[in-house]
Each structure stands twice: as structure tokens, then as C-alpha cells.
Scaffold this motif. Structure first.
Motif, PDB file in Angstrom:
ATOM      1  N   TYR A  78      29.796  22.300  32.028  1.00 52.36           N
ATOM      2  CA  TYR A  78      28.835  22.566  33.100  1.00 52.36           C
ATOM      3  C   TYR A  78      28.847  21.435  34.127  1.00 52.36           C
ATOM      4  CZ  TYR A  78      27.212  26.139  29.875  1.00 52.36           C
ATOM      5  OH  TYR A  78      27.162  27.238  29.040  1.00 52.36           O
ATOM      6  N   SER A  79      29.989  20.759  34.247  1.00 50.88           N
ATOM      7  CA  SER A  79      30.099  19.640  35.184  1.00 50.88           C
ATOM      8  C   SER A  79      29.945  20.094  36.637  1.00 50.88           C
ATOM      9  CB  SER A  79      31.434  18.919  34.999  1.00 50.88           C
ATOM     10  OG  SER A  79      32.522  19.814  35.228  1.00 50.88           O
ATOM     11  N   GLY A  80      30.210  21.376  36.911  1.00 50.73           N
ATOM     12  CA  GLY A  80      30.082  21.899  38.268  1.00 50.73           C
ATOM     13  C   GLY A  80      28.658  21.856  38.797  1.00 50.73           C
ATOM     14  N   LEU A  81      27.679  21.662  37.913  1.00 43.97           N
ATOM     15  CA  LEU A  81      26.290  21.577  38.364  1.00 43.97           C
ATOM     16  C   LEU A  81      26.065  20.380  39.280  1.00 43.97           C
ATOM     17  CD1 LEU A  81      24.360  22.450  35.072  1.00 43.97           C
ATOM     18  CD2 LEU A  81      24.962  23.960  36.965  1.00 43.97           C
ATOM     19  N   ALA A  82      26.947  19.393  39.194  1.00 43.24           N
ATOM     20  CA  ALA A  82      26.817  18.203  40.042  1.00 43.24           C
ATOM     21  C   ALA A  82      26.990  18.530  41.522  1.00 43.24           C
ATOM     22  CB  ALA A  82      27.839  17.149  39.623  1.00 43.24           C
ATOM     23  N   GLN A  83      27.488  19.726  41.848  1.00 44.41           N
ATOM     24  CA  GLN A  83      27.682  20.108  43.250  1.00 44.41           C
ATOM     25  C   GLN A  83      26.360  20.435  43.951  1.00 44.41           C
ATOM     26  OE1 GLN A  83      30.723  23.197  43.634  1.00 44.41           O
ATOM     27  NE2 GLN A  83      31.701  22.451  41.773  1.00 44.41           N
ATOM     28  N   GLN A  84      25.305  20.655  43.168  1.00 47.48           N
ATOM     29  CA  GLN A  84      24.006  20.993  43.751  1.00 47.48           C
ATOM     30  C   GLN A  84      22.939  20.134  43.068  1.00 47.48           C
ATOM     31  OE1 GLN A  84      23.041  25.200  43.889  1.00 47.48           O
ATOM     32  NE2 GLN A  84      20.872  24.790  44.118  1.00 47.48           N
ATOM     33  N   LEU A  85      22.297  19.268  43.837  1.00 45.70           N
ATOM     34  CA  LEU A  85      21.340  18.313  43.272  1.00 45.70           C
ATOM     35  C   LEU A  85      20.268  18.994  42.451  1.00 45.70           C
ATOM     36  CD1 LEU A  85      20.041  15.510  43.023  1.00 45.70           C
ATOM     37  CD2 LEU A  85      18.912  15.921  45.220  1.00 45.70           C
ATOM     38  N   GLU A  86      19.683  20.078  42.963  1.00 43.73           N
ATOM     39  CA  GLU A  86      18.572  20.727  42.264  1.00 43.73           C
ATOM     40  C   GLU A  86      19.033  21.349  40.949  1.00 43.73           C
ATOM     41  OE1 GLU A  86      17.590  19.836  46.234  1.00 43.73           O
ATOM     42  OE2 GLU A  86      19.241  21.085  45.512  1.00 43.73           O
ATOM     43  N   LEU A 252      12.989  14.049  39.954  1.00 40.48           N
ATOM     44  CA  LEU A 252      14.156  14.231  40.817  1.00 40.48           C
ATOM     45  C   LEU A 252      14.182  15.643  41.388  1.00 40.48           C
ATOM     46  CD1 LEU A 252      16.850  13.125  41.905  1.00 40.48           C
ATOM     47  CD2 LEU A 252      17.923  13.862  39.768  1.00 40.48           C
ATOM     48  N   LEU A 253      13.855  16.614  40.567  1.00 36.49           N
ATOM     49  CA  LEU A 253      13.831  18.004  41.011  1.00 36.49           C
ATOM     50  C   LEU A 253      12.757  18.200  42.075  1.00 36.49           C
ATOM     51  CD1 LEU A 253      14.879  20.896  40.565  1.00 36.49           C
ATOM     52  CD2 LEU A 253      13.212  21.119  38.727  1.00 36.49           C
ATOM     53  N   ARG A 254      11.584  17.651  41.841  1.00 41.77           N
ATOM     54  CA  ARG A 254      10.488  17.782  42.805  1.00 41.77           C
ATOM     55  C   ARG A 254      10.843  17.092  44.125  1.00 41.77           C
ATOM     56  NH1 ARG A 254       5.175  18.826  42.068  1.00 41.77           N
ATOM     57  NH2 ARG A 254       5.367  18.659  39.805  1.00 41.77           N
ATOM     58  N   THR A 255      11.443  15.906  44.043  1.00 42.52           N
ATOM     59  CA  THR A 255      11.792  15.162  45.248  1.00 42.52           C
ATOM     60  C   THR A 255      12.824  15.907  46.092  1.00 42.52           C
ATOM     61  OG1 THR A 255      11.382  13.080  44.084  1.00 42.52           O
ATOM     62  CG2 THR A 255      12.631  12.950  46.114  1.00 42.52           C
ATOM     63  N   GLY A 256      13.806  16.519  45.412  1.00 38.13           N
ATOM     64  CA  GLY A 256      14.843  17.242  46.145  1.00 38.13           C
ATOM     65  C   GLY A 256      14.303  18.447  46.891  1.00 38.13           C
ATOM     66  N   LEU A 257      13.268  19.078  46.310  1.00 39.15           N
ATOM     67  CA  LEU A 257      12.737  20.302  46.912  1.00 39.15           C
ATOM     68  C   LEU A 257      11.576  20.049  47.864  1.00 39.15           C
ATOM     69  CD1 LEU A 257      12.961  22.515  43.758  1.00 39.15           C
ATOM     70  CD2 LEU A 257      14.045  23.032  45.927  1.00 39.15           C
ATOM     71  N   ALA A 258      10.814  18.994  47.588  1.00 36.84           N
ATOM     72  CA  ALA A 258       9.632  18.710  48.419  1.00 36.84           C
ATOM     73  C   ALA A 258       9.483  17.207  48.583  1.00 36.84           C
ATOM     74  CB  ALA A 258       8.380  19.315  47.778  1.00 36.84           C
ATOM     75  N   PRO A 259      10.305  16.574  49.423  1.00 37.33           N
ATOM     76  CA  PRO A 259      10.230  15.120  49.618  1.00 37.33           C
ATOM     77  C   PRO A 259       8.804  14.688  49.958  1.00 37.33           C
ATOM     78  CG  PRO A 259      12.108  16.028  50.772  1.00 37.33           C
ATOM     79  CD  PRO A 259      11.308  17.194  50.286  1.00 37.33           C
ATOM     80  N   GLY A 260       8.379  13.600  49.314  1.00 35.40           N
ATOM     81  CA  GLY A 260       7.037  13.086  49.561  1.00 35.40           C
ATOM     82  C   GLY A 260       6.001  13.617  48.609  1.00 35.40           C
ATOM     83  N   LEU A 261       6.400  14.665  47.787  1.00 33.47           N
ATOM     84  CA  LEU A 261       5.455  15.236  46.832  1.00 33.47           C
ATOM     85  C   LEU A 261       5.846  14.937  45.399  1.00 33.47           C
ATOM     86  CD1 LEU A 261       4.820  18.767  48.390  1.00 33.47           C
ATOM     87  CD2 LEU A 261       3.410  16.719  48.579  1.00 33.47           C
ATOM     88  N   ALA A 262       6.750  13.983  45.191  1.00 32.06           N
ATOM     89  CA  ALA A 262       7.213  13.677  43.838  1.00 32.06           C
ATOM     90  C   ALA A 262       6.051  13.194  42.990  1.00 32.06           C
ATOM     91  CB  ALA A 262       8.316  12.633  43.862  1.00 32.06           C
ATOM     92  N   ALA A 263       6.023  13.667  41.729  1.00 26.05           N
ATOM     93  CA  ALA A 263       4.980  13.210  40.805  1.00 26.05           C
ATOM     94  C   ALA A 263       5.265  11.778  40.396  1.00 26.05           C
ATOM     95  CB  ALA A 263       4.965  14.113  39.568  1.00 26.05           C
ATOM     96  N   SER A 264       4.233  11.016  40.207  1.00 23.92           N
ATOM     97  CA  SER A 264       4.404   9.617  39.805  1.00 23.92           C
ATOM     98  C   SER A 264       4.738   9.511  38.350  1.00 23.92           C
ATOM     99  CB  SER A 264       3.122   8.837  40.109  1.00 23.92           C
ATOM    100  OG  SER A 264       2.033   9.400  39.404  1.00 23.92           O
TER     101      SER A 264
END
Length: 264
Positions: A78-86, A252-264
Motif C-alpha cells: 500500500y505504498s501508493g498511499l503516499a501519493q495523497q497526504l490524506e 495530520l489528517l485534520r490539518t490536511g483537510l482543515a488547516p488551522g483546525l488541528a486538534a491539540s
């Protein structure tokens, strides 16, 4: 212990000594196990394919201490997943959750199959250049499944306080239920709640127990981005409460989709 054959998913691979790797594998029969992979960091090694997010069949030997991989075959990478950050973040989050849920060298029935199903969906998403929102939905649904398989299911059937059935009245925009992580979901707005859901959000969350993602008749994913981020937040609080930690890749998932809304 005599030589044996194992099948599983590589959750992580770390350097071990000068040329070896330490492989952490999720398997059905033995749960999470750690194995030495001799010479795997040498470019021409036949064991160099021992990499994270690889579905492997291994021949393992050794009688005491850290067992050693003798041979391996890659069943699917599943190394191809690296092509998409989310997609990669979603896969990493589910792998981290397995590490937190599955005991060492104890059977983990259903966990490997469900994780491979979610990774297959993420891989298909990358190949088809699908939307980032779907990667988030797969991460949330996969987390709900894995928590249930690991004995920490979200209690989505009854109110944690009254015992009443959790039957969201769709169309009633005043109805609420609250997540109190130490108890579960309670009908109404509860003081100290970490997440409050409306009726449609709870209905969507309940549908995640099914095998497939919730879709409309036209095939489009149900729920907009803010709703899926809200459900991710709920899963994060539940995981933190009951496992003592949450996957770092959620952020990381939250940051990629909604910058500035990442959980602490």
C-alpha cells in the motif's frame, strides 16, 4: 519455537542495529508481534521489502527472544498511499489505533481483515484520484470498526444515563445528544460534554457500523466536511479516554483537510 509461517500487515518498521529492521506485524493468530528482519536495510537484501503498510507472508524462525524473519513474500503493498497526504494520514491513523488496541502475541480476530479492507478502499481512492473527504470518512469508519473489534465500541444503541434507545429524530434540529467519554452518549445537552451531536450527525455515526460507507442514491458520500471532522473529534475523545492516547495521525489528517483546525 520451531520455524513457522505468518501472514500479516506491517504496521511499522524501525532500524535495528546496523543493517536490520524491527518489524511490527498485525496478524490474526498472534495479534501484534515484533520480529527482527536481518539485513533488511541492505539495498540488495531479499528481505528489503519489509516496509510499513505491506501485506506480507513470512517464514519466521528462532526459539527464544526476538524471532527472526527468514523469508518473506509481499502479498500487496500500500505504498501508493503516499501519493495523497490524506489517504496516507488515514492509513497511519488506523495502523496506530491497531497498535493501541491489539495485545502482543494474542489473537485479534477480525482486526487484520477490517484494516486491509479500509486500506484497500484508500488505495482505490488514490488510484481513482478520489476526493480527500472520502479519506477522512474511511478513517472515521475504520476507527469505529476497529474500536468495536478491540473491545472499546462506541455505545450507539442507548442513552448512557436514561437507558432510552438512541433514535435520532431526523428533521428535528433542536434535538441533541452529548458525548461524555467516561460514560457514553447521553440524550440532551449535558454539562461537561466533549462533543454534542445533532440528530443527523448521530444517524450518520450509527451507520458507520455497517460495512460500507454511507452514500446517497447518486453514489455521493453522505455528510459534508464539517460533519466528518466533528465525528473525527468524537472518535478522538473516546480513544483518548479509553486507551489513554489517540493516533497522532488524526491531527495530520485534520490539518490536511482543515488547516488551522488541528486538534491539540
Amino acid at each position: 519455537m520451531p520455524e513457522e509461517s505468518l501472514e500479516g500487515l506491517a504496521l511499522s518498521c524501525k532500524p535495528l542495529g546496523e543493517n536490520d529492521r524491527l518489524l511490527t506485524l498485525l496478524s490474526d493468530d498472534q495479534g501484534v508481534i515484533r520480529l527482527a528482519v536481518p539485513g533488511a536495510r541492505k539495498p540488495r537484501s531479499s528481505l528489503a521489502a519489509a516496509l510499513p503498510l505491506s501485506h506480507l507472508r513470512l517464514q519466521v524462525g528462532g526459539r527464544s527472544g526476538l524471532r527472526r524473519v527468514r523469508q518473506l513474500k509481499v502479498l500487496r503493498s500500500y505504498s501508493g498511499l503516499a501519493q495523497q497526504l490524506e489517504a496516507l494520514a488515514a492509513a497511519q491513523a488506523l495502523s496506530e489505533l491497531c497498535l493501541a488496541l491489539v495485545p502482543s502475541e494474542a489473537p485479534a480476530p477480525g482486526m487484520l481483515a477490517d484494516l486491509l479492507m479500509q486500506l484497500g478502499r484508500l488505495d482505490g481512492l488514490v488510484r481513482e484520484r478520489g476526493c480527500d473527504l472520502e479519506a477522512l470518512a474511511i478513517a472515521v469508519q475504520g476507527s469505529v470498526h476497529l474500536l468495536a473489534l478491540g473491545g472499546y465500541a462506541l455505545p450507539l444503541g442507548r442513552c448512557a444515563r436514561s437507558g432510552e434507545p438512541l433514535e435520532p429524530p431526523l428533521g428535528n434540529w433542536d434535538w441533541r445528544c452529548s458525548l461524555v467519554p467516561s460514560e457514553g452518549l447521553a440524550i440532551g445537552g449535558v454539562p461537561g460534554a466533549r462533543v454534542v451531536l445533532n440528530a443527523s450527525e448521530l444517524a450518520l455515526l450509527q451507520r458507520l457500523l455497517r460495512p460500507n460507507l454511507p452514500r446517497r442514491r447518486d453514489g455521493e458520500l453522505m455528510g459534508p466536511l464539517p460533519v466528518w471532522l466533528h465525528l473525527l473529534e468524537l472518535v478522538e475523545h473516546w480513544t483518548q479516554e479509553h486507551l489513554g492516547r489517540k493516533p497522532r495521525a488524526y491531527r495530520l489528517l485534520r490539518t490536511g483537510l482543515a488547516p488551522g483546525l488541528a486538534a491539540s
